[in-house]
Design a protein around this motif. Structure first.
Motif, PDB file in Angstrom:
ATOM      1  N   GLU A 132       0.827  -1.211   0.000  1.00 25.05           N
ATOM      2  CA  GLU A 132       0.000   0.000   0.000  1.00 25.05           C
ATOM      3  C   GLU A 132       0.861   1.262   0.000  1.00 25.05           C
ATOM      4  N   LEU A 133       2.014   1.214   0.679  1.00 27.84           N
ATOM      5  CA  LEU A 133       2.922   2.360   0.658  1.00 27.84           C
ATOM      6  C   LEU A 133       3.449   2.625  -0.755  1.00 27.84           C
ATOM      7  N   LYS A 134       3.562   1.576  -1.539  1.00 26.72           N
ATOM      8  CA  LYS A 134       4.039   1.738  -2.920  1.00 26.72           C
ATOM      9  C   LYS A 134       3.098   2.651  -3.707  1.00 26.72           C
ATOM     10  N   PHE A 135       1.799   2.589  -3.416  1.00 32.18           N
ATOM     11  CA  PHE A 135       0.843   3.457  -4.107  1.00 32.18           C
ATOM     12  C   PHE A 135       0.754   4.836  -3.460  1.00 32.18           C
ATOM     13  N   VAL A 136       1.124   4.932  -2.186  1.00 29.03           N
ATOM     14  CA  VAL A 136       1.120   6.233  -1.516  1.00 29.03           C
ATOM     15  C   VAL A 136       2.201   7.129  -2.098  1.00 29.03           C
ATOM     16  N   PHE A 137       3.419   6.574  -2.274  1.00 26.90           N
ATOM     17  CA  PHE A 137       4.552   7.350  -2.797  1.00 26.90           C
ATOM     18  C   PHE A 137       4.648   7.146  -4.306  1.00 26.90           C
ATOM     19  N   PRO A 138       4.414   8.195  -5.098  1.00 28.64           N
ATOM     20  CA  PRO A 138       4.545   8.040  -6.558  1.00 28.64           C
ATOM     21  C   PRO A 138       5.982   7.660  -6.938  1.00 28.64           C
ATOM     22  N   ASN A 139       6.111   6.943  -8.019  1.00 24.79           N
ATOM     23  CA  ASN A 139       7.419   6.516  -8.558  1.00 24.79           C
ATOM     24  C   ASN A 139       8.183   5.616  -7.590  1.00 24.79           C
ATOM     25  N   ALA A 140       7.473   4.912  -6.728  1.00 26.02           N
ATOM     26  CA  ALA A 140       8.128   3.999  -5.784  1.00 26.02           C
ATOM     27  C   ALA A 140       8.172   2.591  -6.369  1.00 26.02           C
ATOM     28  N   GLU A 141       9.229   1.865  -6.038  1.00 19.99           N
ATOM     29  CA  GLU A 141       9.387   0.472  -6.447  1.00 19.99           C
ATOM     30  C   GLU A 141       9.609  -0.381  -5.202  1.00 19.99           C
ATOM     31  N   ARG A 142       8.915  -1.519  -5.148  1.00 23.31           N
ATOM     32  CA  ARG A 142       9.035  -2.409  -3.997  1.00 23.31           C
ATOM     33  C   ARG A 142      10.007  -3.539  -4.320  1.00 23.31           C
ATOM     34  N   MET A 143      10.866  -3.873  -3.351  1.00 25.32           N
ATOM     35  CA  MET A 143      11.855  -4.929  -3.555  1.00 25.32           C
ATOM     36  C   MET A 143      11.808  -5.910  -2.387  1.00 25.32           C
ATOM     37  N   ASN A 144      11.811  -7.186  -2.706  1.00 29.26           N
ATOM     38  CA  ASN A 144      11.918  -8.195  -1.657  1.00 29.26           C
ATOM     39  C   ASN A 144      13.339  -8.187  -1.099  1.00 29.26           C
ATOM     40  N   ARG A 145      13.457  -8.103   0.200  1.00 31.43           N
ATOM     41  CA  ARG A 145      14.780  -7.945   0.830  1.00 31.43           C
ATOM     42  C   ARG A 145      15.670  -9.164   0.622  1.00 31.43           C
ATOM     43  N   GLY A 146      15.143 -10.345   0.822  1.00 30.99           N
ATOM     44  CA  GLY A 146      15.957 -11.547   0.684  1.00 30.99           C
ATOM     45  C   GLY A 146      17.110 -11.552   1.667  1.00 30.99           C
ATOM     46  N   ASN A 147      18.297 -11.906   1.185  1.00 30.57           N
ATOM     47  CA  ASN A 147      19.490 -11.943   2.044  1.00 30.57           C
ATOM     48  C   ASN A 147      20.392 -10.725   1.847  1.00 30.57           C
ATOM     49  N   GLN A 148      19.909  -9.729   1.153  1.00 29.16           N
ATOM     50  CA  GLN A 148      20.745  -8.562   0.883  1.00 29.16           C
ATOM     51  C   GLN A 148      20.984  -7.739   2.148  1.00 29.16           C
ATOM     52  N   VAL A 149      22.201  -7.232   2.285  1.00 25.41           N
ATOM     53  CA  VAL A 149      22.529  -6.364   3.413  1.00 25.41           C
ATOM     54  C   VAL A 149      22.291  -4.919   2.991  1.00 25.41           C
ATOM     55  N   ILE A 150      22.206  -4.029   3.986  1.00 27.06           N
ATOM     56  CA  ILE A 150      21.851  -2.635   3.729  1.00 27.06           C
ATOM     57  C   ILE A 150      22.859  -1.951   2.805  1.00 27.06           C
ATOM     58  N   SER A 151      24.154  -2.218   3.019  1.00 29.25           N
ATOM     59  CA  SER A 151      25.173  -1.556   2.202  1.00 29.25           C
ATOM     60  C   SER A 151      25.024  -1.914   0.724  1.00 29.25           C
ATOM     61  N   GLU A 152      24.650  -3.168   0.424  1.00 33.04           N
ATOM     62  CA  GLU A 152      24.445  -3.583  -0.969  1.00 33.04           C
ATOM     63  C   GLU A 152      23.240  -2.870  -1.572  1.00 33.04           C
ATOM     64  N   ILE A 153      22.177  -2.734  -0.787  1.00 35.23           N
ATOM     65  CA  ILE A 153      20.964  -2.071  -1.277  1.00 35.23           C
ATOM     66  C   ILE A 153      21.250  -0.606  -1.585  1.00 35.23           C
ATOM     67  N   ILE A 154      21.949   0.075  -0.663  1.00 30.25           N
ATOM     68  CA  ILE A 154      22.246   1.500  -0.853  1.00 30.25           C
ATOM     69  C   ILE A 154      23.136   1.710  -2.076  1.00 30.25           C
ATOM     70  N   GLU A 155      24.145   0.866  -2.237  1.00 27.29           N
ATOM     71  CA  GLU A 155      25.067   1.001  -3.371  1.00 27.29           C
ATOM     72  C   GLU A 155      24.334   0.770  -4.694  1.00 27.29           C
ATOM     73  N   SER A 156      23.454  -0.220  -4.703  1.00 27.88           N
ATOM     74  CA  SER A 156      22.681  -0.501  -5.908  1.00 27.88           C
ATOM     75  C   SER A 156      21.738   0.661  -6.242  1.00 27.88           C
ATOM     76  N   CYS A 157      21.140   1.260  -5.210  1.00 25.83           N
ATOM     77  CA  CYS A 157      20.218   2.383  -5.422  1.00 25.83           C
ATOM     78  C   CYS A 157      20.959   3.603  -5.942  1.00 25.83           C
ATOM     79  N   ARG A 158      22.163   3.833  -5.445  1.00 25.79           N
ATOM     80  CA  ARG A 158      22.968   4.952  -5.958  1.00 25.79           C
ATOM     81  C   ARG A 158      23.288   4.748  -7.446  1.00 25.79           C
ATOM     82  N   ALA A 159      23.619   3.513  -7.802  1.00 28.42           N
ATOM     83  CA  ALA A 159      23.980   3.217  -9.192  1.00 28.42           C
ATOM     84  C   ALA A 159      22.794   3.376 -10.135  1.00 28.42           C
ATOM     85  N   HIS A 160      21.568   3.185  -9.616  1.00 28.20           N
ATOM     86  CA  HIS A 160      20.374   3.258 -10.461  1.00 28.20           C
ATOM     87  C   HIS A 160      19.584   4.545 -10.233  1.00 28.20           C
ATOM     88  N   ASP A 161      20.231   5.554  -9.669  1.00 27.98           N
ATOM     89  CA  ASP A 161      19.659   6.909  -9.544  1.00 27.98           C
ATOM     90  C   ASP A 161      18.395   6.965  -8.700  1.00 27.98           C
TER      91      ASP A 161
END
Length: 302
Positions: free
Chosen positions: A103-132
């Motif tokens: 539901e938060l995905k529809f609250v915030f426009p242009n939001a994308e939801r990702m399943n966390r899985g086994n990813q650590v926070i540093s990997e998520i942040i680095e990937s988000c920086r690379a994809h703007d």
């Protein structure tokens, strides 16, 4: 990309380190300006620097007279493009948390939801920086109840830590017909009672999660602060009989936010400086409002 991020981070920290010197220089110039305007003598401690400072004052304009801070740099490019948000959860999310994030995905426009899985926070942040991506929102839970929300602005911060209370999702509301469908138009924002400096800082963090709406948008998102508890409400309005007959319809979800920390960095930077943190066990904490002005105190002043 990694070297570029390291270089940009160093530049950001260097600009931040200069703020104290710039603020001191600004105060010296302010004293000289006031002395010249009021016809008073120049303060004794500034007479040796008077000639240099007066020359700098003559070269300044309205834009350069007031020093900028690291806060200005954080959202300097926010108006150039719409926010792009990544939504994720803590590991092994329960069904209620997954539903809430959907539901938060529809609250915030242009939001994308990702399943966390086994990813650590540093990997998520680095990937988000690379994809703007401009922001990362991480939602936590306790025994199936959403209880925490972290908003981290990219590439350098800030990161705001909120407690989540009284979460009611659209899924939990019984009357589906009264609630209506979730629109995808960019919403108008209402910020109520964010009168202090910390309140303005908090409103600024929340405001930049949403792009600029069109004037005729009928969707409204409200952040109303009362006693440092921020109520989130989500409505659409309709005008059936002209401008004087406005009908509000809540479309959910609804929840309360309690700010307890702001860091000058992203959530993966444990060494980042803490800008503000609540001290719940101090004697005066319960009596003070940090984000907004108490309505009772405001009435007493008037």
């Amino acid at each position: 990309m990694l070297r570029r991020n390291i270089r940009l981070r160093r530049e950001y920290l260097y600009r931040k380190s200069l703020e104290g010197k710039e603020r001191l220089l600004y105060e010296k110039k302010r004293k000289i300006r006031e002395a010249l305007e009021e016809g008073k003598p120049i303060p004794t401690e500034l007479r040796n620097e008077e000639a240099t400072l007066r020359q700098e004052i003559d070269l300044e304009d309205d834009y350069t007279a007031i020093p900028k801070s690291h806060i200005d740099d954080e959202y300097a490019n926010a108006t150039e493009r719409d926010p792009k948000i990544l939504l994720t959860t803590s590991r092994d999310p329960s069904a209620p948390l997954v539903q809430f994030v959907k539901e938060l995905k529809f609250v915030f426009p242009n939001a994308e939801r990702m399943n966390r899985g086994n990813q650590v926070i540093s990997e998520i942040i680095e990937s988000c920086r690379a994809h703007d991506f401009t922001d990362v929102i991480l939602v936590h839970e306790h025994r199936g109840v959403p209880d925490g929300l972290i908003i981290s602005h990219l590439p350098f911060g800030p990161t705001a830590y909120f407690g989540l209370l009284n979460v009611v999702t659209r899924h939990d509301i019984k009357d589906k017909k009264a609630i209506g469908k979730m629109p995808e138009a960019y919403p108008h924002l209402i910020h109520d009672n964010f009168g202090t400096k910390l309140g303005e800082r908090t409103a600024n963090i929340l405001k930049h999660l949403f792009p600029v709406p069109k004037p005729d948008t009928k969707r409204i998102v409200t952040f109303a602060n009362q006693s440092d508890y921020i109520s989130f409400r989500h409505h659409i309005y309709e005008k059936h009989g002209g401008p004087k007959s406005v009908e509000l319809k809540e479309i959910g979800p609804r929840f309360e936010l309690r700010l307890y920390q702001i860091k000058l960095g992203t959530m993966d930077q444990s060494e980042a400086q803490i800008e503000w943190v609540i001290r719940p066990y101090m004697n005066t904490t319960k009596k003070r409002n940090f984000i907004g002005v108490d309505q009772k105190d405001d009435k007493r002043k008037h």
